[in-house]
Design a protein around this motif. Structure first.
Motif, PDB file in Angstrom:
ATOM      1  N   LEU A   1     -24.707  42.718   2.339  1.00 54.62           N
ATOM      2  CA  LEU A   1     -25.239  41.358   2.413  1.00 54.62           C
ATOM      3  C   LEU A   1     -24.702  40.629   3.648  1.00 54.62           C
ATOM      4  N   GLN A   2     -25.625  40.148   4.475  1.00 61.19           N
ATOM      5  CA  GLN A   2     -25.262  39.481   5.720  1.00 61.19           C
ATOM      6  C   GLN A   2     -25.546  37.988   5.706  1.00 61.19           C
ATOM      7  N   LYS A   3     -26.618  37.571   5.036  1.00 58.49           N
ATOM      8  CA  LYS A   3     -27.014  36.159   5.056  1.00 58.49           C
ATOM      9  C   LYS A   3     -27.400  35.683   3.664  1.00 58.49           C
ATOM     10  N   VAL A   4     -26.917  34.491   3.338  1.00 54.98           N
ATOM     11  CA  VAL A   4     -27.282  33.832   2.081  1.00 54.98           C
ATOM     12  C   VAL A   4     -27.820  32.461   2.440  1.00 54.98           C
ATOM     13  N   HIS A   5     -28.984  32.150   1.897  1.00 58.59           N
ATOM     14  CA  HIS A   5     -29.590  30.840   2.130  1.00 58.59           C
ATOM     15  C   HIS A   5     -29.891  30.223   0.769  1.00 58.59           C
ATOM     16  N   MET A   6     -29.416  28.989   0.567  1.00 62.76           N
ATOM     17  CA  MET A   6     -29.661  28.286  -0.691  1.00 62.76           C
ATOM     18  C   MET A   6     -30.427  27.009  -0.405  1.00 62.76           C
ATOM     19  N   ASN A   7     -31.620  26.904  -0.999  1.00 63.30           N
ATOM     20  CA  ASN A   7     -32.450  25.702  -0.871  1.00 63.30           C
ATOM     21  C   ASN A   7     -32.174  24.762  -2.042  1.00 63.30           C
ATOM     22  N   MET A   8     -32.325  23.491  -1.820  1.00 65.70           N
ATOM     23  CA  MET A   8     -32.125  22.451  -2.831  1.00 65.70           C
ATOM     24  C   MET A   8     -30.708  22.465  -3.392  1.00 65.70           C
ATOM     25  N   PHE A   9     -29.784  22.864  -2.564  1.00 63.06           N
ATOM     26  CA  PHE A   9     -28.366  22.932  -2.908  1.00 63.06           C
ATOM     27  C   PHE A   9     -27.809  21.517  -3.001  1.00 63.06           C
ATOM     28  N   ARG A  10     -27.049  21.236  -4.067  1.00 68.65           N
ATOM     29  CA  ARG A  10     -26.495  19.896  -4.248  1.00 68.65           C
ATOM     30  C   ARG A  10     -24.974  19.865  -4.216  1.00 68.65           C
TER      31      ARG A  10
END
Length: 122
Positions: free
Chosen positions: A56-65
C-alpha cells in the motif's frame, strides 16, 4: 465506509486483508453522528493488518472529519503499511472536529511502518 457499524468496519478490514497487492486505497467516510465506542475499541484492538498492506502506497479519505474512529483507522493503516508514501484526508465542506494542523500533528505521533509518509489534510 460507515464508521458507526462494527460489522461494516470489520468487513472493510477483511477486504483490505484479502487484497495483498493493494497499492491505493480510497475511503469515502460516512458518519451521521459521533462514533460509537465499540467501533473505536474494535479498531484499537487491531494491532496491525498482519502484513496485508505491504504494498500500500497511497490512502485517500474523502469526507474525513477527524473523528476518533477515523483517526483510529488511520493509525491502523500507518502501523501496517511499510511502503506507504501518502495519506490524504479531505473534507470539502471544511467541517472538521479538529483543525487540519491538529490532525496532522496527531498522525505524526502514531507508530509508522513507513518513515517517509507525507500527510495532506484539507
Amino acid at each position: 465506509m460507515f464508521f458507526r457499524s462494527i460489522k461494516h468496519v470489520s468487513s472493510v478490514i477483511y477486504l483490505i486483508k484479502s487484497f495483498p497487492k493493494l497499492q491505493k486505497l480510497t475511503i469515502e467516510c460516512r458518519m451521521n453522528s459521533e462514533a460509537v465506542e465499540p467501533v473505536v475499541q474494535y479498531l484499537q484492538d487491531q494491532s496491525s493488518l498482519c502484513g496485508a498492506v505491504k504494498l500500500l502506497q497511497k490512502v485517500h479519505m474523502n469526507m474525513f472529519r477527524g473523528l476518533e474512529v477515523e483517526m483510529e483507522f488511520l493509525r491502523l493503516i500507518l502501523a501496517s503499511a511499510p511502503v506507504l508514501e501518502e495519506i490524504s484526508a479531505w473534507n470539502y465542506a471544511h467541517i472538521l472536529c479538529l483543525s487540519a494542523r491538529e490532525i496532522m500533528d496527531e498522525m505524526k505521533q502514531y507508530q509508522r511502518a513507513s518513515p517517509n509518509v507525507k500527510f495532506i489534510v484539507g
